[in-house]
Design a protein around this motif. Sequence first.
Motif, PDB file in Angstrom:
ATOM      1  N   SER A 116      12.246  42.209 -61.226  1.00 19.29           N
ATOM      2  CA  SER A 116      11.941  42.829 -59.924  1.00 19.29           C
ATOM      3  C   SER A 116      12.753  44.081 -59.673  1.00 19.29           C
ATOM      4  O   SER A 116      12.493  44.834 -58.737  1.00 19.29           O
ATOM      5  N   GLY A 117      13.770  44.311 -60.525  1.00 15.85           N
ATOM      6  CA  GLY A 117      14.627  45.464 -60.334  1.00 15.85           C
ATOM      7  C   GLY A 117      15.766  45.221 -59.366  1.00 15.85           C
ATOM      8  O   GLY A 117      16.500  46.154 -59.037  1.00 15.85           O
ATOM      9  N   ALA A 118      15.930  43.963 -58.917  1.00 20.95           N
ATOM     10  CA  ALA A 118      17.046  43.667 -58.017  1.00 20.95           C
ATOM     11  C   ALA A 118      18.370  43.799 -58.734  1.00 20.95           C
ATOM     12  O   ALA A 118      19.393  44.093 -58.117  1.00 20.95           O
ATOM     13  N   SER A 119      18.360  43.556 -60.064  1.00 23.77           N
ATOM     14  CA  SER A 119      19.559  43.725 -60.880  1.00 23.77           C
ATOM     15  C   SER A 119      19.131  44.016 -62.304  1.00 23.77           C
ATOM     16  O   SER A 119      17.943  43.888 -62.649  1.00 23.77           O
ATOM     17  N   LEU A 120      20.064  44.410 -63.178  1.00 23.24           N
ATOM     18  CA  LEU A 120      19.780  44.718 -64.574  1.00 23.24           C
ATOM     19  C   LEU A 120      20.649  43.872 -65.487  1.00 23.24           C
ATOM     20  O   LEU A 120      21.750  43.460 -65.101  1.00 23.24           O
ATOM     21  N   PRO A 121      20.169  43.567 -66.689  1.00 24.01           N
ATOM     22  CA  PRO A 121      20.990  42.787 -67.603  1.00 24.01           C
ATOM     23  C   PRO A 121      22.227  43.557 -68.027  1.00 24.01           C
ATOM     24  O   PRO A 121      22.220  44.787 -68.137  1.00 24.01           O
ATOM     25  N   GLY A 122      23.314  42.842 -68.229  1.00 24.20           N
ATOM     26  CA  GLY A 122      24.519  43.469 -68.727  1.00 24.20           C
ATOM     27  C   GLY A 122      24.448  43.675 -70.217  1.00 24.20           C
ATOM     28  O   GLY A 122      23.569  43.171 -70.913  1.00 24.20           O
ATOM     29  N   LEU A 123      25.413  44.432 -70.752  1.00 27.08           N
ATOM     30  CA  LEU A 123      25.439  44.703 -72.186  1.00 27.08           C
ATOM     31  C   LEU A 123      25.579  43.422 -72.988  1.00 27.08           C
ATOM     32  O   LEU A 123      25.078  43.335 -74.123  1.00 27.08           O
ATOM     33  N   ASP A 124      26.216  42.402 -72.398  1.00 28.54           N
ATOM     34  CA  ASP A 124      26.420  41.153 -73.127  1.00 28.54           C
ATOM     35  C   ASP A 124      25.118  40.366 -73.251  1.00 28.54           C
ATOM     36  O   ASP A 124      24.993  39.450 -74.068  1.00 28.54           O
ATOM     37  N   ASN A 125      24.086  40.669 -72.390  1.00 26.72           N
ATOM     38  CA  ASN A 125      22.819  39.937 -72.446  1.00 26.72           C
ATOM     39  C   ASN A 125      21.717  40.719 -73.180  1.00 26.72           C
ATOM     40  O   ASN A 125      20.647  40.162 -73.459  1.00 26.72           O
ATOM     41  N   LEU A 126      21.957  41.985 -73.510  1.00 24.33           N
ATOM     42  CA  LEU A 126      20.896  42.830 -74.047  1.00 24.33           C
ATOM     43  C   LEU A 126      20.392  42.336 -75.401  1.00 24.33           C
ATOM     44  O   LEU A 126      19.172  42.257 -75.641  1.00 24.33           O
ATOM     45  N   GLN A 127      21.328  41.992 -76.298  1.00 17.40           N
ATOM     46  CA  GLN A 127      20.909  41.615 -77.641  1.00 17.40           C
ATOM     47  C   GLN A 127      20.088  40.339 -77.612  1.00 17.40           C
ATOM     48  O   GLN A 127      19.036  40.246 -78.278  1.00 17.40           O
ATOM     49  N   GLU A 128      20.506  39.328 -76.854  1.00 15.90           N
ATOM     50  CA  GLU A 128      19.761  38.079 -76.768  1.00 15.90           C
ATOM     51  C   GLU A 128      18.410  38.300 -76.101  1.00 15.90           C
ATOM     52  O   GLU A 128      17.392  37.720 -76.513  1.00 15.90           O
ATOM     53  N   LEU A 129      18.358  39.165 -75.075  1.00 15.79           N
ATOM     54  CA  LEU A 129      17.098  39.459 -74.394  1.00 15.79           C
ATOM     55  C   LEU A 129      16.142  40.194 -75.328  1.00 15.79           C
ATOM     56  O   LEU A 129      14.942  39.869 -75.419  1.00 15.79           O
ATOM     57  N   ALA A 130      16.676  41.212 -76.089  1.00  9.52           N
ATOM     58  CA  ALA A 130      15.830  41.974 -77.024  1.00  9.52           C
ATOM     59  C   ALA A 130      15.313  41.079 -78.133  1.00  9.52           C
ATOM     60  O   ALA A 130      14.138  41.162 -78.524  1.00  9.52           O
ATOM     61  N   ARG A 131      16.197  40.197 -78.671  1.00  7.80           N
ATOM     62  CA  ARG A 131      15.781  39.290 -79.726  1.00  7.80           C
ATOM     63  C   ARG A 131      14.670  38.376 -79.239  1.00  7.80           C
ATOM     64  O   ARG A 131      13.689  38.124 -79.961  1.00  7.80           O
ATOM     65  N   ALA A 132      14.805  37.821 -78.015  1.00  5.34           N
ATOM     66  CA  ALA A 132      13.794  36.903 -77.491  1.00  5.34           C
ATOM     67  C   ALA A 132      12.467  37.615 -77.270  1.00  5.34           C
ATOM     68  O   ALA A 132      11.394  37.001 -77.408  1.00  5.34           O
ATOM     69  N   LEU A 133      12.508  38.904 -76.921  1.00  2.73           N
ATOM     70  CA  LEU A 133      11.277  39.659 -76.665  1.00  2.73           C
ATOM     71  C   LEU A 133      10.719  40.330 -77.931  1.00  2.73           C
ATOM     72  O   LEU A 133       9.666  40.962 -77.881  1.00  2.73           O
ATOM     73  N   GLY A 134      11.485  40.245 -79.061  1.00  3.81           N
ATOM     74  CA  GLY A 134      10.994  40.771 -80.344  1.00  3.81           C
ATOM     75  C   GLY A 134      11.083  42.273 -80.459  1.00  3.81           C
ATOM     76  O   GLY A 134      10.248  42.886 -81.156  1.00  3.81           O
ATOM     77  N   VAL A 135      12.048  42.909 -79.803  1.00  6.63           N
ATOM     78  CA  VAL A 135      12.240  44.360 -79.864  1.00  6.63           C
ATOM     79  C   VAL A 135      13.698  44.639 -80.092  1.00  6.63           C
ATOM     80  O   VAL A 135      14.553  43.756 -79.988  1.00  6.63           O
ATOM     81  N   SER A 136      13.983  45.934 -80.408  1.00 11.09           N
ATOM     82  CA  SER A 136      15.383  46.341 -80.521  1.00 11.09           C
ATOM     83  C   SER A 136      15.936  46.647 -79.137  1.00 11.09           C
ATOM     84  O   SER A 136      15.189  46.817 -78.163  1.00 11.09           O
ATOM     85  N   CYS A 137      17.252  46.720 -79.074  1.00 13.65           N
ATOM     86  CA  CYS A 137      17.900  47.038 -77.774  1.00 13.65           C
ATOM     87  C   CYS A 137      17.486  48.427 -77.309  1.00 13.65           C
ATOM     88  O   CYS A 137      17.235  48.651 -76.117  1.00 13.65           O
TER      89      CYS A 137
END
Length: 407
Positions: free
Chosen positions: A37-58
Amino acid sequence: MTINERILALRRAAGLSQEALAEQVGVSRQAIGKWESGASLPGLDNLQELARALGVSCDELLTGKESGTENTAGQDGVALESVKALLDAQNAAQAHAAHRQRILLAGLAAALACVGAALVYLGVYYGGRMRELSSRVDDIGANVAGIEGSIDMRISSIQSSIEESLRQQASIVAGFDWDYGVPGTERRVPLTVTATPKNYRDGLSAVFTLTPESGVPQTAAGTLLAGNAFRAELAVPLEMEYQDFSVSVSFTLDGEAQTEELFREYDFVSGYQTTVSVTPTDFKAQHSGRRTDGTAGMTLGGDFELSVNRAYRENSAVPAHAVIELVIDGEAVQRQEMDLSADFQLVSGGAGTADEQAEEILSGITYYLSFPEEVYAAPQREAELVAAVTDSSGLTVTARRDLYRVG
């Protein structure tokens, strides 16, 4: 497309729910919802796990540009351009939030101003209305109190009627009467009492009893009269023991007695006593230096009032004689005597009935008297006016008033 929009699009393209994505990334479902929703953004510590789960690079997740390297999805480093995109997105989100907060605060301030103005208007308008309503409430309260008072009076009247009806049903007396005579020199008031039993039978006898609050009760056997009434003669001593008393009758038949109180009297003796007061009005009592024999002197004499009031009960004794003395240290130095009987006699003729004249003449008289001024030896204890009034039954009532007292 913004970062939050890409997260939402990539999740849907991967066929993942928010709960499933949150489980893979290791965050709560609410965190995924805030990122999308844009209320907040993932931190750098969550980016790699989020990118991996979505099948893209950071970098692709942050910038939307596919990486030219062959790095595995979610495990490549974060390029400077990607970090800048993340920071820009965070700044934009913060600026957007601050802007929304300013708009909210401005709207709230305007709303509060409107509310304040409305309250001022309502305060002025409804202040008058409240005062008017308060006045009406007071009026209603007064009306309710009046209604309650009326209801209480009616209830009390009904209750009294019921109690009287029950008393009459339980009473053994069909009727009674009493009459006081004129007190004599023995200071006793004759009392005649008559009572008729509700159920008379041959052989019935009656005994009347006068019971004082403190003193010796008196009894008298009743004499049977025509109409099955019984009468007895009693006498009430004019002594303080008989100030309050009750009178009862007891009917006896075949050894069985039933008793009922007929009436009560309160402050009876006081009603037969003359009251007296003596009051200096322009009376001198002052030291006068030395007398010719060398003793200290005091001038005494002047005007005073003697007030005599007849007892208020009918047939009571009337004031007959008064003695007024100027007394110094227990010795009378001046004396006046007065016959009061003529002043308190009933008179006939004139306006009004004899009873009305008696009420006017016998209620009380104030006499205006004086003793001539004389110089006496100064009192060692006191100087006083003493008035003693004797009534037609021989009772003497004394009143005193200090003129001077040592100490």
